[in-house]
Structure formats: structure tokens, C-alpha cells
Design a protein around this motif. Structure first.
Motif, short mmCIF file in Angstrom:
data_model
loop_
_atom_site.label_atom_id
_atom_site.label_comp_id
_atom_site.label_asym_id
_atom_site.label_seq_id
_atom_site.Cartn_x
_atom_site.Cartn_y
_atom_site.Cartn_z
N ARG A 19 1.00 -1.21 -0.01
CA ARG A 19 0.17 0.05 0.07
C ARG A 19 0.85 1.35 0.25
NH1 ARG A 19 -5.18 1.70 2.20
NH2 ARG A 19 -4.95 3.67 3.44
N GLN A 23 1.11 4.24 -2.56
CA GLN A 23 1.05 5.79 -2.17
C GLN A 23 2.12 6.57 -2.42
OE1 GLN A 23 0.27 4.67 1.94
NE2 GLN A 23 -2.01 5.28 1.93
N GLY A 45 -7.32 -1.08 -2.64
CA GLY A 45 -8.14 -0.03 -3.15
C GLY A 45 -7.22 0.98 -3.96
N ILE A 331 -11.81 2.48 14.93
CA ILE A 331 -10.43 3.33 15.31
C ILE A 331 -11.30 4.35 16.15
CG2 ILE A 331 -8.62 4.57 14.29
CD1 ILE A 331 -8.73 3.09 11.68
N LEU A 334 -8.94 9.11 16.43
CA LEU A 334 -8.24 9.46 15.43
C LEU A 334 -8.26 11.08 15.46
CD1 LEU A 334 -6.48 8.72 12.90
CD2 LEU A 334 -8.52 7.97 11.49
N ILE A 347 -3.11 5.07 8.63
CA ILE A 347 -3.98 3.84 8.97
C ILE A 347 -3.92 2.80 7.67
CG2 ILE A 347 -6.61 3.09 9.35
CD1 ILE A 347 -5.15 4.64 11.76
N PHE B 3 -15.05 9.02 16.39
CA PHE B 3 -14.75 8.06 15.29
C PHE B 3 -14.79 8.74 14.15
CE2 PHE B 3 -16.06 5.56 18.96
CZ PHE B 3 -15.40 4.22 18.98
N MET B 4 -13.86 9.29 13.67
CA MET B 4 -13.80 10.16 12.47
C MET B 4 -13.64 9.43 11.06
SD MET B 4 -10.07 11.71 11.61
CE MET B 4 -10.50 11.57 9.86
N GLY B 5 -13.06 8.06 11.21
CA GLY B 5 -12.73 7.23 9.91
C GLY B 5 -13.49 6.61 9.28
N GLU B 6 -13.12 5.91 8.54
CA GLU B 6 -14.12 5.14 7.53
C GLU B 6 -15.18 5.83 6.67
OE1 GLU B 6 -15.66 0.63 7.49
OE2 GLU B 6 -15.21 1.20 9.26
N ILE B 22 -6.61 12.04 -3.07
CA ILE B 22 -6.50 10.68 -2.63
C ILE B 22 -5.27 10.15 -2.05
CG2 ILE B 22 -7.12 8.59 -3.30
CD1 ILE B 22 -8.90 9.47 -5.32
N GLU B 24 -2.78 11.95 -0.89
CA GLU B 24 -2.63 12.50 0.39
C GLU B 24 -3.44 11.95 1.78
OE1 GLU B 24 0.01 15.10 1.43
OE2 GLU B 24 0.83 13.97 -0.10
N SER B 26 -5.51 9.02 1.64
CA SER B 26 -5.76 7.36 1.56
C SER B 26 -5.42 6.98 3.13
CB SER B 26 -5.37 6.79 0.69
OG SER B 26 -3.95 6.66 0.58
N ARG B 27 -4.37 7.46 3.73
CA ARG B 27 -3.99 6.91 4.94
C ARG B 27 -4.79 7.38 6.19
NH1 ARG B 27 -1.24 10.98 7.14
NH2 ARG B 27 -0.84 12.80 5.75
N LEU B 28 -5.72 8.31 6.03
CA LEU B 28 -6.44 8.68 6.97
C LEU B 28 -7.74 7.98 7.29
CD1 LEU B 28 -6.06 12.59 6.92
CD2 LEU B 28 -4.96 10.76 8.37
N ASP B 29 -7.83 6.63 6.84
CA ASP B 29 -9.13 5.82 7.16
C ASP B 29 -10.36 6.24 6.24
OD1 ASP B 29 -10.24 3.56 7.97
OD2 ASP B 29 -10.96 4.38 9.75
N TYR B 31 -12.00 6.69 2.30
CA TYR B 31 -12.36 6.01 1.15
C TYR B 31 -12.89 7.19 -0.06
CZ TYR B 31 -11.16 2.19 3.95
OH TYR B 31 -10.65 1.62 4.85
N ASP B 48 -11.49 4.53 -4.79
CA ASP B 48 -12.40 3.27 -4.54
C ASP B 48 -13.34 2.98 -5.54
OD1 ASP B 48 -11.04 2.32 -1.81
OD2 ASP B 48 -11.01 4.45 -1.58
N ARG B 299 -9.45 17.57 6.02
CA ARG B 299 -9.74 17.59 7.47
C ARG B 299 -10.59 18.63 7.44
NH1 ARG B 299 -4.54 17.22 11.40
NH2 ARG B 299 -2.94 15.71 10.34
#
Lengths: 390, 390
Positions: A19, A23, A45, A331, A334, A347, B3-6, B22, B24, B26-29, B31, B48, B299
Motif C-alpha cells: 500500500r 501511495q 483500493g 478506530i 483518530l 491507517i 470516530f472520524m474514520g471510514e 486521494i 494525501e 488515503s492513509r486517514l481511514d 475512502y 475506491d 480535514r
């Protein structure tokens, strides 16, 4: 003028290392296909395509090779024989499959390093209970008992602290059925990681040395740069280059070493383990160096100029490990971690969390490594990753 | 614990800006689903999912909104009415669709800024040839003629240098059919970009000011930090915050300004244009700042703490524009550019190249902006991107 781009790179393994390769390198006109048995693996993804297949599925590995301009892997526990065969037929696979054959068996790895005069902790093969008792007598307690194959992230390592633990260690690691080795415990002062990246022609760059902290054989945190003396650094660099030359490394290798320094003594350096790939202890390079370990790995296997490995800023990395219970990943915290300035959260997108699974990491920059460590600790304490029981 | 992610973020537009969001984030959980008419658009490979549809396809935009936790856009020339309607129905869309309504019409943009007492170059509406001649008389030569809607990357702007060019300019910009505006030419000393990122509650951060060089109205290069006096910087910061407050900005806005400084004179600052999104002149933040404009944009729309916008290193950015002929993209010299240490190349993956199309950019870090500019120039001169005639 040369045309390096629009290459398709096949990666065996779609975990966090694959991944991060994507990235870090999608901006270089490169395309990625991953092979991994898990449909929702971390790299899926972001990859341009995903072959869902087992790491030992010969046909699938061949299909991946046919679709790719060159192959790499992010994981040692794959079918090295198939890779060797493909390489013989002319496929470009880096690091060399023969490196993998040597490295994936820890006993073979140590044998070959020793032959080359590269210092490793004293070790011996353990085929049965008798060998184990002989080793215990020779090394005293504590000593390390390790599976020769298949272990990672602390699985397959057992620190035997007393004679009472001998039987437990032997059965835990499937002694007698699986090949084991015993190692003298090194009361080391520091565990250092050296990342070296090398092109086919020999051009190479070493990253700033990093200092690791493990807990139960899992890497917990890394700081860069390491605090070691100039003579120790020189010795580490020499051994790192010797190892890269021996393996004719193409791509990035991580070499974990024990460094023992005393006043009025020459520094001692012993090789612990080699990973023929980007390594957890080099994740900080994404934030701390001009070129990350992932980008330089891909540059090296493409045989194009390597990027600067110079430090931009001292940094510290903390792993984010899963906690109980096991289940669909949740999670928490965060947002609170993002409030810690200059900490960057990664993540991995793993769908299932369980205790001690590597779910992500974070890197903080600081004016010095100690300040970065403080910040990384503060941010990582905000985050809890665990499974939601279903 | 929060819970901010996903979260699933829908992006209208799958060009390089969506792509970098994306890369920058994608690592923050998170999509990403993009909406773009081109199947092979830059963001498609990393997203995705990709809804292949026109930017004015109401049904597709609604479908995107239904699949996403929140929507953003990387492009102004989209269906703002549909977005406004969705926002009224409760969809979370940032920046606010009403911002887009104002900003996408340059005349309306200038009217509203003027009303707020924010200084802009003198301008007037041009409905027909008579308006144009009146404007020429009022402003003298050179003056600027601009399309009020739909222009970007220099399309839709015409610098009229003499009375002989009036008719050409008018017909080139479809005067009479499309609404135009004329602007007094500002003999500015510097064009400055200010990126400001703001959360719904008002928390905001301004990036280090950057200095731009345009050629034929296309941004060619940017350096950061800009070389301006402290009083000019103070004025720029105030205007930037005023504009963000007026629009109740959520996400990143780029404000392009003309700065005129003279000895013993107060600095003058005039607003040129506003982009309600990450902007080309902020690409350097990926390398130069602790948190890139793309990450902070995401963010901000998620309403989570913003990251530090502090400079890590001075930097310079050069665009990589397409050259003749038009055709399937070929990139020459990428390898040679990688050999320039500390320059980071970004290729956008556009399948077709043509003259003056933005195909990529590169950023170099340096001890100061001048050194970074040297390096960026050197690296960008190595690269040629053009189409292969078929």
C-alpha cells in the motif's frame, strides 16, 4: 532521452508495505497490480488491479508476472521456487529470488552471513529436545529460540528465561516438527536498523540509522537518527554495504543490528535479521527524508537514479497495534490524534482488528529525536484500534 | 473518544486535484468515490470507485451524494444548482454551493468582493462592442478582457495591448454571445497566492505565502515562501481572513493577489481571483509544509483538527506542461529528472497530451527559495511531455 514511466509493477502481497509503495509512487507514472488472497487487503483500493490468489499459487504468480513489467514482493513467506523459475525464464524480479531463498530461512541466513565473515550472535540448529538442552547449556539463560521459517512480527520467537520454560518454548514453536534454532541472547544496548537501497549496477544509498524499541518481539517504536558514536556508525555502514554487496541487493534491504558500546571499548555490532524489502523501522522515512524507502525501492528495481536519503527532520514512529476484542476494525481517537500538531497518522485499512496486529503507525517530526518521540507518544496514546464483536 | 474514520468522500472531478486529495488522504481511514466523464481520468486508478458521468448530470451527482458521507469538488465548472438543491436537502457539501455560485462567475465574484470592501482591480461588464470600446477608453492599454464563466488555465483571458487587438479579443472570447468583463491592467510587482483552510466553526490556518509566475495566463512556477515585506504580508493575511469569513469557507480557498510595493509607500494589495479548492500554487505544500493543502482540505470538510501549515523547507514548484503534437502521452526524460537530488516529480497520469495541458509538476526543496527554484528549473528542463501521433 529515456522513457522510464508507464511501467506496470506487480507486487506479491497487498499489505501495508504494498500500500505504501503505491501511495509513494503512483505519482511517478507507474501502475500497480497486487497479488493477495484477501479481497479487502490494504493495497487493494489503491492498486490498479488485484489478483485474488494465495501467495503459493504458482499459476497466479505467473499471471501476475505476465501482466507486469517487473515484480517485487512485500512479504517473505511466498513461493520462492516459482519466483526463481520465473527469473530463470527472464522475468525481472527484485530483490533476486535467491536472496529470498536464503533470507526466509533464518538458519540458512545466519550460515551464509557467517561464511562471509559477517558477525552474528552465536547460534545453533535445534532439531529435537536434545539439541535444545545442549543449546541451553551452551548459551545459559536467557537465550532465544526461533522458528527458522515463517515467523514474523514476533510470531516464531521465544525468549527462554529459565529451564522451566524450555518445554513450553519447544512445544509453542512446534519443535520437532518445524526446524528451530537457538541463539545466544545479546545484552545489547541498542537495536539499530540500517536501510540500504541499491541499484543493479551497485549505486547505493544508506538511510539515516534508526533506533528501535521492541516489545515481545514486535516493533513498537523507532527514532531517527539513532544516537550512536561515530565509530559504531562507521562499523554499521561497512557491514550494511558488505551485506548488500553479498546479496547483490536490488531494492531496499533493512538490516537490524545489535550495537554494544562501552567506554574505552571498541563498539561491537552483531547482525540480528535481514528483511529483503521496505521495513517497519523505515516508515519514518516518508516524513523524515527527501525520498522514502518505498520510493527508492521502486526506483532501484526500475534501475533509475535513487533519490536523496538525507534527513529533512528528526522523527519518531510509533506503531498502532490492534487491541482486544477481535472483530471488524473500529478506530477511536483518530480526531484527537490529528490535533497533535506535526504528527502524521497512517491507517492501513485492515478490515479486521485483533490484539497486536499492525493496524497503522504514526510519525512525528521534531527539532530532535527526543522531541519527536514525545509528540509521537502523545499522539499514539489518543488512538485505540480494536475489533467490534459481531 | 470520537470516530472520524471510514468515511466515504465523494469528489466531483477526477483530475489531478482529486488525485492528490486521494494520494494525501488515503492513509486517514478514508475512502473516495470520484465523478468524472473520463474513464481514465487521473484519480480513477486510486479512487475506491468512479462514477463515469458528466459534471452536469444531475442524476449522477445525486447518486454520488447518496453513496458518500460528504461531497467536495475539485473543479468550479460543475452544476452548482444541483449542489445547492442537495445541500438544502441536508447533504454535506463543502465548500458551500453558494460560494461556488458566486465564484464561478468572475463578474459576480468581483461585485460581491467590492461590496464587502475588498479591493479588486477596476472592472466593468462587457455585453457588446460598445461596452468594450468604452472600457478601452476608460482603462487605456493594456487592459484585460475576460470571460465571466468557464475560463481556466488561461482560456478565457485576453490581454489587449492596443486598439488593433480589440476586435480579435472580442471574437476570440465569443463577445456578444458570452458575458465578458474588462479589467484595468495592474502593473503589479508580485502575484501572491494565499491558501487558507477553515473549518465550519471558524478555526483556520494560512499557508506560507507563495509567489507565482504566469505565462499567457497559465501558472508556470511558484516559490514559497514569497519575498514580501512584513506590512504587505500583514495586509495579505487580513484580506485572506476577511474573504474566508465572508464566504464562511469550509475547506481550502486559494486567493491570488497582486502586490505592489514601493519605497516609502504603503503596500497595495488587490484581489485577482479566488479558487474554492486546492490550487496549483499550493502543490508545493506536499513537500514544503507539515500538512499539505490536500490533507487540510479534507480535514476541514470533515470538521476535524487542521494540521500544521508551518514550513518545513523552502520549496519551488514548476508545472510540466504538454507540448505538441497532440496524442497518446509520452514522457521523456523522467529518469534524468529523478537524478536531480531533492526534486520530487508528480505525473498526473493523463492519457492524452497536448500543448499547454497540465500534465504534472515537480517540487524541489532547498535551503532557500532561490536554491529550490534553481533545482526545480534544472529538473523540469529534463522532462518533455507530448503526444504520440497515432
Amino acid at each position: 532521452m529515456t522513457f522510464m514511466g508507464e511501467k506496470i509493477i506487480g507486487i506479491i502481497g497487498g499489505g501495508q508495505l504494498g500500500r505504501m509503495m503505491i501511495q509513494e509512487c503512483s505519482r511517478l507514472d507507474l501502475y500497480f497490480v497486487v497479488l493477495d488472497p484477501a479481497p479487502g487487503c490494504p493495497a487493494a483500493g489503491l492498486a490498479d488491479d488485484h489478483i485474488v490468489a494465495d501467495f503459493h499459487d504458482e499459476k497466479a504468480i505467473k499471471a501476475l508476472s505476465e501482466r507486469s513489467d517487473l515484480l517485487t514482493y512485500e512479504f517473505e513467506h511466498i513461493d520462492a521456487d516459482t519466483l526463481s523459475e520465473l527469473a530463470r525464464q527472464g522475468a525481472r524480479i527484485y530483490p533476486h529470488p535467491w536472496n529470498l531463498q536464503v533470507i526466509k530461512n533464518k538458519l540458512e541466513q545466519k550460515n551464509r552471513l557467517s561464511e562471509e565473515g559477517i558477525p552474528v550472535p552465536e547460534y545453533t540448529e535445534v532439531k529435537d529436545g536434545d539439541d535444545l538442552r545442549t543449546a541451553a547449556e551452551r548459551f545459559g539463560f536467557p537465550f532465544m529460540l526461533k522458528s527458522c521459517r515463517g515467523g514474523y512480527d514476533g510470531q516464531g520467537n521465544f525468549r527462554v528465561d529459565s529451564s522451566e520454560e524450555i518445554d513450553e518454548a519447544f512445544s509453542e514453536l512446534d519443535g520437532g516438527e518445524r526446524l528451530l534454532m537457538a541463539e545466544r541472547f545479546v545484552p545489547y544496548e541498542k537495536e539499530i536498523s540500517a536501510q540500504i537501497c541499491r541499484r543493479p549496477g551497485g549505486e547505493n544509498r544508506i538511510y539515516p540509522l534508526a533506533e528501535n524499541v521492541h516489545e515481545k518481539s514486535i516493533l513498537i517504536k523507532t527514532r531517527a537518527p539513532a544516537e550512536i558514536s561515530a565509530p559504531a556508525r562507521k562499523k554499521v555502514h561497512k557491514l550494511t554495504r558488505d551485506i548488500a554487496e553479498f546479496f547483490e541487493t536490488v531494492g531496499i534491504f533493512c538490516i537490524e543490528m545489535f550495537v554494544i558500546e562501552g567506554e574505552n571499548e571498541k563498539p561491537r555490532v552483531l547482525i540480528n535479521e535481514i528483511a529483503p524489502r521496505p521495513h517497519n523501522s523505515g516508515h519514518h522515512t516518508i516524513e523524515s527524508c527527501h525520498t522514502s524507502q518505498f520510493e527508492n525501492h521502486i526506483r532501484a528495481i526500475l534501475d533509475v537514479p535513487l533519490g536523496s536519503t538525507e534527513l529533512i527532520s528528526p522523527a519518531a514512529m510509533n506503531n498502532l497495534l490492534g487491541q482486544n476484542p477481535r472483530g471488524k476494525t473500529e478506530i477511536a481517537g483518530l480526531e484527537e490524534a490529528l490535533a497533535v500538531d506535526k504528527a502524521r497518522v497512517h491507517i492501513y485499512g485492515k478490515k479486521t482488528a485483533y490484539r497486536r496486529r499492525k493496524m497503522g503507525h504514526l510519525t512525528a517530526r521534531g527539532a530532535n529525536a527526543a522531541a519527536a518521540m514525545e509528540k509521537a507518544k502523545k499522539a499514539s496514546q489518543k488512538i485505540d484500534i480494536y475489533g467490534k464483536e459481531e
